[in-house]
Design a protein around this motif. Sequence first.
Motif, short mmCIF file in Angstrom:
data_model
loop_
_atom_site.label_atom_id
_atom_site.label_comp_id
_atom_site.label_asym_id
_atom_site.label_seq_id
_atom_site.Cartn_x
_atom_site.Cartn_y
_atom_site.Cartn_z
N SER A 75 0.83 -1.21 0.00
CA SER A 75 0.00 0.00 0.00
C SER A 75 0.86 1.26 0.00
O SER A 75 0.53 2.24 -0.67
CB SER A 75 -0.95 0.00 1.20
OG SER A 75 -0.24 0.06 2.41
N GLU A 76 2.00 1.23 0.71
CA GLU A 76 2.90 2.39 0.69
C GLU A 76 3.46 2.61 -0.71
O GLU A 76 3.55 3.74 -1.18
CB GLU A 76 4.04 2.20 1.68
CG GLU A 76 3.60 2.29 3.13
CD GLU A 76 4.72 1.93 4.09
OE1 GLU A 76 5.69 1.26 3.68
OE2 GLU A 76 4.62 2.31 5.27
N LEU A 77 3.84 1.52 -1.36
CA LEU A 77 4.38 1.63 -2.72
C LEU A 77 3.30 2.13 -3.69
O LEU A 77 3.56 2.97 -4.56
CB LEU A 77 4.92 0.28 -3.20
CG LEU A 77 6.16 -0.22 -2.46
CD1 LEU A 77 6.51 -1.62 -2.93
CD2 LEU A 77 7.33 0.71 -2.68
N ARG A 78 2.07 1.63 -3.53
CA ARG A 78 0.97 2.06 -4.39
C ARG A 78 0.71 3.56 -4.18
O ARG A 78 0.55 4.30 -5.15
CB ARG A 78 -0.29 1.25 -4.08
CG ARG A 78 -1.43 1.51 -5.06
CD ARG A 78 -2.68 0.68 -4.75
NE ARG A 78 -2.40 -0.72 -4.49
CZ ARG A 78 -2.67 -1.34 -3.34
NH1 ARG A 78 -3.23 -0.70 -2.35
NH2 ARG A 78 -2.39 -2.62 -3.18
N ASP A 79 0.68 4.00 -2.92
CA ASP A 79 0.45 5.41 -2.63
C ASP A 79 1.56 6.28 -3.22
O ASP A 79 1.29 7.35 -3.78
CB ASP A 79 0.36 5.65 -1.12
CG ASP A 79 -0.89 5.02 -0.50
OD1 ASP A 79 -1.82 4.65 -1.27
OD2 ASP A 79 -0.92 4.89 0.74
N ALA A 80 2.80 5.84 -3.09
CA ALA A 80 3.92 6.60 -3.64
C ALA A 80 3.82 6.68 -5.17
O ALA A 80 4.08 7.73 -5.76
CB ALA A 80 5.24 5.96 -3.22
N ARG A 81 3.43 5.57 -5.79
CA ARG A 81 3.29 5.57 -7.25
C ARG A 81 2.17 6.52 -7.69
O ARG A 81 2.33 7.29 -8.64
CB ARG A 81 2.99 4.16 -7.76
CG ARG A 81 3.05 4.08 -9.29
CD ARG A 81 2.42 2.84 -9.84
NE ARG A 81 0.98 3.02 -9.69
CZ ARG A 81 0.11 2.04 -9.58
NH1 ARG A 81 0.50 0.81 -9.58
NH2 ARG A 81 -1.17 2.28 -9.45
N LEU A 82 1.03 6.48 -6.99
CA LEU A 82 -0.08 7.37 -7.33
C LEU A 82 0.31 8.83 -7.15
O LEU A 82 -0.02 9.69 -7.98
CB LEU A 82 -1.31 7.04 -6.47
CG LEU A 82 -2.01 5.73 -6.78
CD1 LEU A 82 -3.11 5.45 -5.77
CD2 LEU A 82 -2.57 5.73 -8.20
N GLN A 83 1.04 9.12 -6.08
CA GLN A 83 1.48 10.50 -5.85
C GLN A 83 2.44 10.94 -6.96
O GLN A 83 2.33 12.07 -7.47
CB GLN A 83 2.18 10.61 -4.50
CG GLN A 83 2.59 12.03 -4.16
CD GLN A 83 3.24 12.11 -2.78
OE1 GLN A 83 3.36 11.12 -2.09
NE2 GLN A 83 3.65 13.30 -2.42
N GLU A 85 2.50 9.78 -10.02
CA GLU A 85 1.70 9.95 -11.23
C GLU A 85 0.94 11.28 -11.20
O GLU A 85 0.86 11.97 -12.22
CB GLU A 85 0.73 8.79 -11.39
CG GLU A 85 1.39 7.49 -11.79
CD GLU A 85 0.41 6.32 -11.82
OE1 GLU A 85 -0.78 6.50 -11.46
OE2 GLU A 85 0.85 5.22 -12.20
N GLU A 86 0.39 11.64 -10.04
CA GLU A 86 -0.33 12.91 -9.92
C GLU A 86 0.61 14.08 -10.15
O GLU A 86 0.26 15.05 -10.83
CB GLU A 86 -0.99 13.02 -8.54
CG GLU A 86 -2.18 12.11 -8.36
CD GLU A 86 -2.69 12.10 -6.92
OE1 GLU A 86 -2.13 12.81 -6.06
OE2 GLU A 86 -3.67 11.36 -6.66
N GLU A 87 1.82 14.00 -9.57
CA GLU A 87 2.79 15.07 -9.78
C GLU A 87 3.19 15.16 -11.25
O GLU A 87 3.32 16.26 -11.79
CB GLU A 87 4.01 14.84 -8.89
CG GLU A 87 3.73 15.06 -7.42
CD GLU A 87 4.90 14.69 -6.52
OE1 GLU A 87 5.97 14.32 -7.05
OE2 GLU A 87 4.73 14.78 -5.30
N ALA A 88 3.37 14.02 -11.90
CA ALA A 88 3.73 14.02 -13.32
C ALA A 88 2.60 14.61 -14.16
O ALA A 88 2.85 15.40 -15.08
CB ALA A 88 4.05 12.60 -13.79
N ASP A 89 1.35 14.25 -13.84
CA ASP A 89 0.20 14.81 -14.55
C ASP A 89 0.13 16.31 -14.35
O ASP A 89 -0.16 17.07 -15.29
CB ASP A 89 -1.10 14.16 -14.07
CG ASP A 89 -1.24 12.72 -14.52
OD1 ASP A 89 -0.49 12.30 -15.44
OD2 ASP A 89 -2.10 12.00 -13.95
N SER A 90 0.42 16.76 -13.13
CA SER A 90 0.40 18.20 -12.83
C SER A 90 1.47 18.93 -13.63
O SER A 90 1.22 20.01 -14.17
CB SER A 90 0.62 18.41 -11.33
OG SER A 90 0.68 19.78 -11.03
#
Length: 132
Positions: A75-83, A85-90
């Motif tokens: 879950s920590e790895l998934r959260d880090a990946r999502l964050q 991805e959000e930063e990259a999208d931003s």
Amino acid sequence: VTRNEFAAMDPPQQLERLMGNLHDWRDVQGVIKTVFQALCDVAHAQSHAVRELERRTGEMQEELYESLRRKADVSELRDARLQAEEEADSVLEGQRRSTSEVQALRNSLGELHAAMEKQRAEVHQWRSGFEA
């Protein structure tokens, strides 16, 4: 053979010694006592070995648990990946907006330049008409 000499022998030698002298068994109680003492000594040695093995196993288990506690879970790895991805999208959205704004500024600059050229032509025409 004294008791200490007998205790110093390997278990197979002890058994051979006991069995080899079957016809000499006069002091059965002494022999039985010696056999039980040898069994007791072996049991103590094995008990000590088992305790030492359990201690080392416990230490290794603690090291394993500590390693697992330090390891990131899924879950920590998934959260880090999502964050990430959000930063990259931003960042991509910011680049798109910047590109759009740069294009709008270029268009405005082109229009301003065309307007200045038109004003210059009108001023030139006005001067020519005024001087004539």
